[in-house]
Design a protein around this motif. Sequence first.
Motif, PDB file in Angstrom:
ATOM      1  N   GLY A 206     -29.139   7.231 -24.283  1.00 23.94           N
ATOM      2  CA  GLY A 206     -28.646   8.599 -24.326  1.00 23.94           C
ATOM      3  C   GLY A 206     -27.627   8.858 -23.239  1.00 23.94           C
ATOM      4  O   GLY A 206     -27.419   8.044 -22.331  1.00 23.94           O
ATOM      5  N   ILE A 207     -27.007  10.027 -23.327  1.00 25.20           N
ATOM      6  CA  ILE A 207     -25.961  10.382 -22.365  1.00 25.20           C
ATOM      7  C   ILE A 207     -26.528  10.469 -20.954  1.00 25.20           C
ATOM      8  O   ILE A 207     -25.964   9.903 -20.006  1.00 25.20           O
ATOM      9  CB  ILE A 207     -25.315  11.721 -22.771  1.00 25.20           C
ATOM     10  N   MET A 208     -27.651  11.161 -20.801  1.00 18.00           N
ATOM     11  CA  MET A 208     -28.223  11.336 -19.464  1.00 18.00           C
ATOM     12  C   MET A 208     -28.741  10.020 -18.910  1.00 18.00           C
ATOM     13  O   MET A 208     -28.626   9.756 -17.705  1.00 18.00           O
ATOM     14  CB  MET A 208     -29.346  12.380 -19.517  1.00 18.00           C
ATOM     15  N   GLU A 209     -29.323   9.183 -19.770  1.00 18.22           N
ATOM     16  CA  GLU A 209     -29.797   7.881 -19.300  1.00 18.22           C
ATOM     17  C   GLU A 209     -28.629   7.018 -18.836  1.00 18.22           C
ATOM     18  O   GLU A 209     -28.708   6.353 -17.794  1.00 18.22           O
ATOM     19  CB  GLU A 209     -30.563   7.160 -20.413  1.00 18.22           C
ATOM     20  N   THR A 210     -27.562   7.043 -19.603  1.00 13.61           N
ATOM     21  CA  THR A 210     -26.375   6.281 -19.207  1.00 13.61           C
ATOM     22  C   THR A 210     -25.815   6.783 -17.893  1.00 13.61           C
ATOM     23  O   THR A 210     -25.477   5.995 -16.996  1.00 13.61           O
ATOM     24  CB  THR A 210     -25.288   6.381 -20.303  1.00 13.61           C
TER      25      THR A 210
END
Length: 358
Positions: free
Chosen positions: A285-289
């Motif tokens: 996901g965006i936040m994980e990345t």
Amino acid sequence: MLHEETDEQYAFAPLLHRPFKSLFRTEKIHESLRQNKAVVCAVTASYISTFAGYPLDSLKSRLQASRNPITVPKLAARVFNEEGVRGFYRGFWIPLFTISFVRAASFTIYNGTKELLRDNAILSRNKILDVALLGGVGGAMAGALISFGSAPFELVKVRRQLEYSIAEAKGVKFVKPPSTSQAVADIVRSRGIRGLYVGFPLHLLRDTSGTALYFLEYDGMRHIMGRLPSGEQGSTPSWLPLPASIVPFFCGSFSGVTSWALIYPLDVVKTKVQTRALAGERKRGIMETFHRLIRGPDPENPRPIHQGLGRLYRGLGISAVRSITTHGLLWTFFDLVAGYIDRLPPPPDIGCDPQRIV
């Protein structure tokens, strides 16, 4: 005798009409340039600035996708040794052929939005705040609408720029890199048509906010630097007495660098998300990345914040040089072409209907 003179006049009639035909054809071209001034200026300037800045954009994408830090000179030398000069222009035909549509549509939406707001007496005062906000709203509208058409092209451009990195992640060694059409076919075959919109939410957010900031800053700077309501360049302020010919380059470079620096982390995350998807790696996901870019892959041993920020802004230096080059040239040639069109001679008044002659 009178009959002979008449015949002679008829004999020379085509020669007499030919200059008028040429005149009206030229005038039709001039009128077309006047009516499509923004589009002509945007397309011409975009071709020149894109060609000049594309090698730097290619290096920027490679730096963002690189797993290990590397200096720009070393990366450039590696690209040259492995791929030659063509490596710096890998995927170049995509932005070259699409830039005319994207820039023309972008400037049309940007100018149309500003005119609509002015016609409705919204932000119509000739003050710095209104001028900047007009540019920002017009830019946001242009960036949001254009992103729906530009996202697939930019994804394929990233794919072409990072062919070797993606192949390395897949464990594939190229005999010959795939062409642009083969790259598109591979994306569609593996992910379907929707695969061309991998990372689109980030692309939409980046283009909307980035274009809004860009035009807000550019219009605000041009107002400060003495642009008149008519659009012509007036005298520059005493605290920065730049020559009038330098003002578009200065304002374009400034707005390009500063707006890009503010949205740069979004572009890094977007490139990373797209690269992983194209390489067939596990989706993040965006936040994980974003978190992994800042703190690293090992939660037990997170990297220091300053190192994470350095990773997030990897490639900013070369990107800043690209922005200075691309946006400075863009607005310089935009104003040059606009000035040329403004100086075209007015329609001739010869007392006849051009349609009857042409």
